[in-house]
Design a protein around this motif. Structure first.
Motif, PDB file in Angstrom:
ATOM      1  N   ALA A 111     -27.518  48.710 -89.046  1.00 23.80           N
ATOM      2  CA  ALA A 111     -26.286  48.256 -88.397  1.00 23.80           C
ATOM      3  C   ALA A 111     -25.770  46.956 -89.014  1.00 23.80           C
ATOM      4  CB  ALA A 111     -26.524  48.068 -86.903  1.00 23.80           C
ATOM      5  N   PHE A 112     -26.693  46.084 -89.440  1.00 20.65           N
ATOM      6  CA  PHE A 112     -26.280  44.825 -90.056  1.00 20.65           C
ATOM      7  C   PHE A 112     -25.594  45.072 -91.395  1.00 20.65           C
ATOM      8  CE2 PHE A 112     -27.326  41.259 -92.916  1.00 20.65           C
ATOM      9  CZ  PHE A 112     -26.651  40.249 -92.245  1.00 20.65           C
ATOM     10  N   HIS A 113     -26.149  45.987 -92.191  1.00 13.03           N
ATOM     11  CA  HIS A 113     -25.520  46.284 -93.478  1.00 13.03           C
ATOM     12  C   HIS A 113     -24.154  46.942 -93.293  1.00 13.03           C
ATOM     13  CE1 HIS A 113     -29.721  45.735 -94.924  1.00 13.03           C
ATOM     14  NE2 HIS A 113     -29.106  45.282 -96.007  1.00 13.03           N
ATOM     15  N   ILE A 114     -24.016  47.781 -92.307  1.00 12.46           N
ATOM     16  CA  ILE A 114     -22.702  48.369 -92.005  1.00 12.46           C
ATOM     17  C   ILE A 114     -21.720  47.279 -91.602  1.00 12.46           C
ATOM     18  CG2 ILE A 114     -21.467  49.870 -90.404  1.00 12.46           C
ATOM     19  CD1 ILE A 114     -23.834  51.718 -90.412  1.00 12.46           C
ATOM     20  N   CYS A 115     -22.193  46.312 -90.832  1.00 13.10           N
ATOM     21  CA  CYS A 115     -21.333  45.185 -90.419  1.00 13.10           C
ATOM     22  C   CYS A 115     -20.852  44.407 -91.639  1.00 13.10           C
ATOM     23  CB  CYS A 115     -22.115  44.277 -89.472  1.00 13.10           C
ATOM     24  SG  CYS A 115     -21.331  42.687 -89.137  1.00 13.10           S
ATOM     25  N   LEU A 116     -21.731  44.170 -92.614  1.00 11.89           N
ATOM     26  CA  LEU A 116     -21.331  43.452 -93.821  1.00 11.89           C
ATOM     27  C   LEU A 116     -20.263  44.226 -94.583  1.00 11.89           C
ATOM     28  CD1 LEU A 116     -24.732  42.102 -95.224  1.00 11.89           C
ATOM     29  CD2 LEU A 116     -23.090  40.961 -93.718  1.00 11.89           C
ATOM     30  N   GLY A 117     -20.439  45.537 -94.690  1.00 10.87           N
ATOM     31  CA  GLY A 117     -19.447  46.344 -95.402  1.00 10.87           C
ATOM     32  C   GLY A 117     -18.080  46.297 -94.741  1.00 10.87           C
ATOM     33  N   TRP A 118     -18.037  46.434 -93.440  1.00 12.99           N
ATOM     34  CA  TRP A 118     -16.751  46.376 -92.738  1.00 12.99           C
ATOM     35  C   TRP A 118     -16.149  44.983 -92.786  1.00 12.99           C
ATOM     36  CZ3 TRP A 118     -13.695  50.174 -91.657  1.00 12.99           C
ATOM     37  CH2 TRP A 118     -14.212  51.456 -91.486  1.00 12.99           C
ATOM     38  N   THR A 119     -16.980  43.957 -92.863  1.00 12.85           N
ATOM     39  CA  THR A 119     -16.452  42.597 -92.997  1.00 12.85           C
ATOM     40  C   THR A 119     -15.720  42.429 -94.322  1.00 12.85           C
ATOM     41  OG1 THR A 119     -18.248  41.725 -91.625  1.00 12.85           O
ATOM     42  CG2 THR A 119     -17.044  40.154 -92.985  1.00 12.85           C
ATOM     43  N   VAL A 120     -16.304  42.971 -95.396  1.00  4.94           N
ATOM     44  CA  VAL A 120     -15.637  42.907 -96.701  1.00  4.94           C
ATOM     45  C   VAL A 120     -14.319  43.670 -96.667  1.00  4.94           C
ATOM     46  CG1 VAL A 120     -15.834  43.519 -99.141  1.00  4.94           C
ATOM     47  CG2 VAL A 120     -17.805  42.590 -97.935  1.00  4.94           C
ATOM     48  N   LEU A 121     -14.329  44.847 -96.074  1.00  2.00           N
ATOM     49  CA  LEU A 121     -13.079  45.611 -95.959  1.00  2.00           C
ATOM     50  C   LEU A 121     -12.059  44.881 -95.093  1.00  2.00           C
ATOM     51  CD1 LEU A 121     -14.492  49.246 -95.508  1.00  2.00           C
ATOM     52  CD2 LEU A 121     -13.476  48.224 -97.548  1.00  2.00           C
ATOM     53  N   GLY A 122     -12.544  44.179 -94.069  1.00  2.00           N
ATOM     54  CA  GLY A 122     -11.635  43.411 -93.222  1.00  2.00           C
ATOM     55  C   GLY A 122     -10.999  42.240 -93.940  1.00  2.00           C
TER      56      GLY A 122
END
Length: 621
Positions: A111-122
């Motif tokens: 879940a943390f790695h998914i959060c990092l990916g969406w942060t970059v997209l954001g």
């Protein structure tokens, strides 16, 4: 009567009180009565050990009733554990994670790695990270931000494609620049706050310390990446607004045309098919400060006459020592100088009454003749130059020497063709030069050497210098790309604000941006009025002939021979045989007939293509 033999009435000897046989321990043991509970408890005990016998005197055992155990399935027999299994079992017993705990941490890490990916997209698409929030309202807010961004970008792209000149004119609109100065930093704060909140909202709980540090570093880098371009753009907006307020101050002018600036750019130029701009090069510097005491000379006098429909431009250069500059008949200066700008008993060679003295003379002694204006010297020079050329001069732009030096340095230098060896820092009064600019194509010059390329005349003449000045101006226009302006904008704005004076109002700047874009692909020719050539005399100019030559050049600028091309680099134009030779070239009869035609009564076109005139064509020593 009961039968005594059957013991009907006589008690049994086994239960008689105190019979002697009950004292026998063996008999007592044999006759002991066990309860059912005792029997069940005894049956449940392991059978490997025999039950001890009790003595007759030992009290009976009272066994508590065991709790009823739940029925468990019978375990299947397992094989003998291997050494690897025993090692794994021992390591587990020393404190390794249990399978359930490992699964929880793996899910949290995923879940943390998914959060990092969406942060970059954001960071790339604002609001996209928030659209993945667990809270429904936050998801709606994120999707709303994304939708507004898509709509805004679509409108901007369509507007820019449909109106490229209007988009380019943003940098010269003071009110819009003021809005950008405040709006861009606010937008940077809003976007970084949105990204930070979105990341914290998506980040799972219970992450490790290392993951917290990684999260902090990533968000900091992304916020810096978002805020830096917006901050730089805000600074550019501030510099541009400051430069515009320094140069284009909307001061009063007695010769400026009256135009409604609130209408569309196309409507402005439709009502004005030709605009004439006086370009003045002053010998003022910070050390000299001639402008303060009205003693500044205008060493360079040229007029750019521009066709506003297609950008075709004719440049006319007047020698600074031109005498008898006329003033319009309706001007009050005409009353003072009815025979042109000339002194009493002047034969046209008095240095105090040449063209380069009009600005300072009027500013010092004839201000009251110019009416309500903040540019008396410039207005007087506009009137005289316009009357001499037969044109109505609309605006002026003045550049000083220091400003030219700083501007070219801010641009990163300029590349020109040097066709003759030019002394640096020498003069006609005997001062020896500090060095020379050597002959050669594609010579890249910094601001100092470019200034001497345009000013050097100790071993040539004013007329040669005039030709190099128009070549330098063309080189700057050719080589000033949008990328150069963006990367060096702050330096250019600072140099321009200190070097330029103009009466062009701020309301006309968007129209001039549109005109400058058209001029990049337009034809450019020039007429350098040179003493002794084409019927021109500096001391006694024939202004009727001058006006005819001006009109002929304007009418002929659209010819294919004037096609505007770069004059340096791989795409440089090759010199034409018909180019006008310089003063040091051989002047045989044949070449004179080909390159220096005298104007005929029916043909007064003595113009040159600037592209050809500035190409590499070295002079013979």
């Amino acid at each position: 009567m009961a039968d005594e033999s059957h013991g009907a009435t006589r008690p049994s000897p086994r239960h008689a009180a105190g019979p002697s046989w009950m004292n026998d321990p063996e008999a007592n043991e044999d006759t002991h009565v066990l309860r059912r509970a005792d029997l069940e408890a005894a049956a449940s005990q392991p059978a490997s050990f025999p039950r001890p016998r009790r003595s007759a005197t030992e009290p009976p055992i009272s066994t508590p009733q065991p709790r009823k155990q739940p029925t468990q399935p019978r375990k299947q027999p397992t094989s003998r554990p291997t050494p690897a299994r025993r090692a794994a079992s021992s390591s587990t017993s020393r404190g390794r994670r249990t399978p359930s705990r490992w699964n929880e941490e793996a899910k949290r890490s995923h879940a943390f790695h998914i959060c990092l990916g969406w942060t970059v997209l954001g960071a790339i698409v604002p609001g996209l990270a928030l659209s993945r929030s667990r809270a429904p309202r936050r998801r709606v807010a994120g999707l709303t931000v994304v939708g507004l961004l898509v709509i805004t970008l679509t409108i901007v792209v369509v507007f820019v494609l449909a109106n490229p000149t209007v988009a380019a004119s943003i940098v010269v609109r003071p009110k819009l620049l003021t809005a950008l100065i405040w709006g861009l930093p606010a937008l940077a704060v809003a976007l970084t706050a949105l990204l930070t909140f979105s990341h914290l909202d998506l980040r799972p709980r219970g992450i490790t310390r290392g993951q917290r540090w990684l999260s902090t570093v990533l968000v900091t880098v992304l916020c810096t990446t978002i805020a830096t371009p917006l901050a730089v753009a805000g600074r550019y907006a501030y510099d541009s607004a400051h430069m515009l307020n320094q140069i284009f101050t909307d001061k009063r002018s007695g010769t400026r045309p009256s135009i409604d600036y609130n209408q569309d750019v196309r409507a402005i130029w439709a009502s004005k098919p030709r605009v004439n701009v006086l370009l003045v090069g002053a010998d003022d510097t910070k050390a000299r400060n001639y402008r303060a005491d009205n003693s500044m000379n205008t060493d360079t006098i040229m007029v750019a006459s521009i066709n506003t429909s297609n950008g075709d431009t004719s440049i006319f250069q007047i020698p600074r020592n031109t005498a008898r500059m006329p003033f319009p008949a309706d001007s009050r200066l005409h009353d003072d100088f009815p025979n042109g700008f000339v002194g009493k008993d002047d034969d046209g060679r008095n240095p105090d009454y040449m063209a380069n003295e009009i600005w300072s003379t009027v500013s010092a002694r004839y201000v009251d003749r110019m009416g309500e204006t903040d540019y008396p010297g410039a207005d007087a020079l506009k009137l005289a130059t316009g009357e001499a050329l037969g044109l109505k001069i609309d605006y002026f732009v003045m550049l000083d020497i220091d400003g030219l030096h700083r501007l070219i340095d801010a641009l990163g230098g300029v590349t020109v063709n040097i066709n003759e060896r030019l002394p640096i820092a020498g003069n006609t009064e005997g001062k020896r030069p500090d060095g020379y600019l050597e002959v050669g194509p594609d010579q890249h010059l910094d601001g100092y050497h470019a200034m001497w390329y345009a000013r050097s005349r100790s071993e040539s003449s004013d007329y040669d210098r005039m030709g190099r000045q128009s070549c330098l101006m063309k080189a700057v226009l050719d080589q000033t790309s949008p990328q150069t302006v963006l990367t060096r904008f702050e330096s250019i704005a600072d140099a321009s604000g200190k070097m330029v004076v103009s009466d062009i109002p701020q309301g006309m700047l968007p129209a001039f941006v549109d005109l400058a874009i058209n001029m990049r692909d337009a034809n450019i020719n020039r007429v350098v009025f040179t003493n002794g050539k084409h019927g021109f005399s500096s001391a006694h100019p024939d202004y009727n002939l001058v006006r005819k030559q001006v009109q002929a050049a304007i009418n002929g600028v659209s010819k294919a021979t004037n096609k505007n091309k770069p004059v340096t680099g791989a795409s440089a134009a090759k010199p034409r045989k018909s180019a006008t030779p310089t003063a040091n070239q051989s002047t045989s009869k044949k070449s004179s007939r080909q390159t220096d035609p005298s104007p005929s009564p029916t043909n007064h076109d003595v113009s040159q293509s600037v592209t050809d005139a500035c190409a590499y064509n070295p002079q013979q020593p």
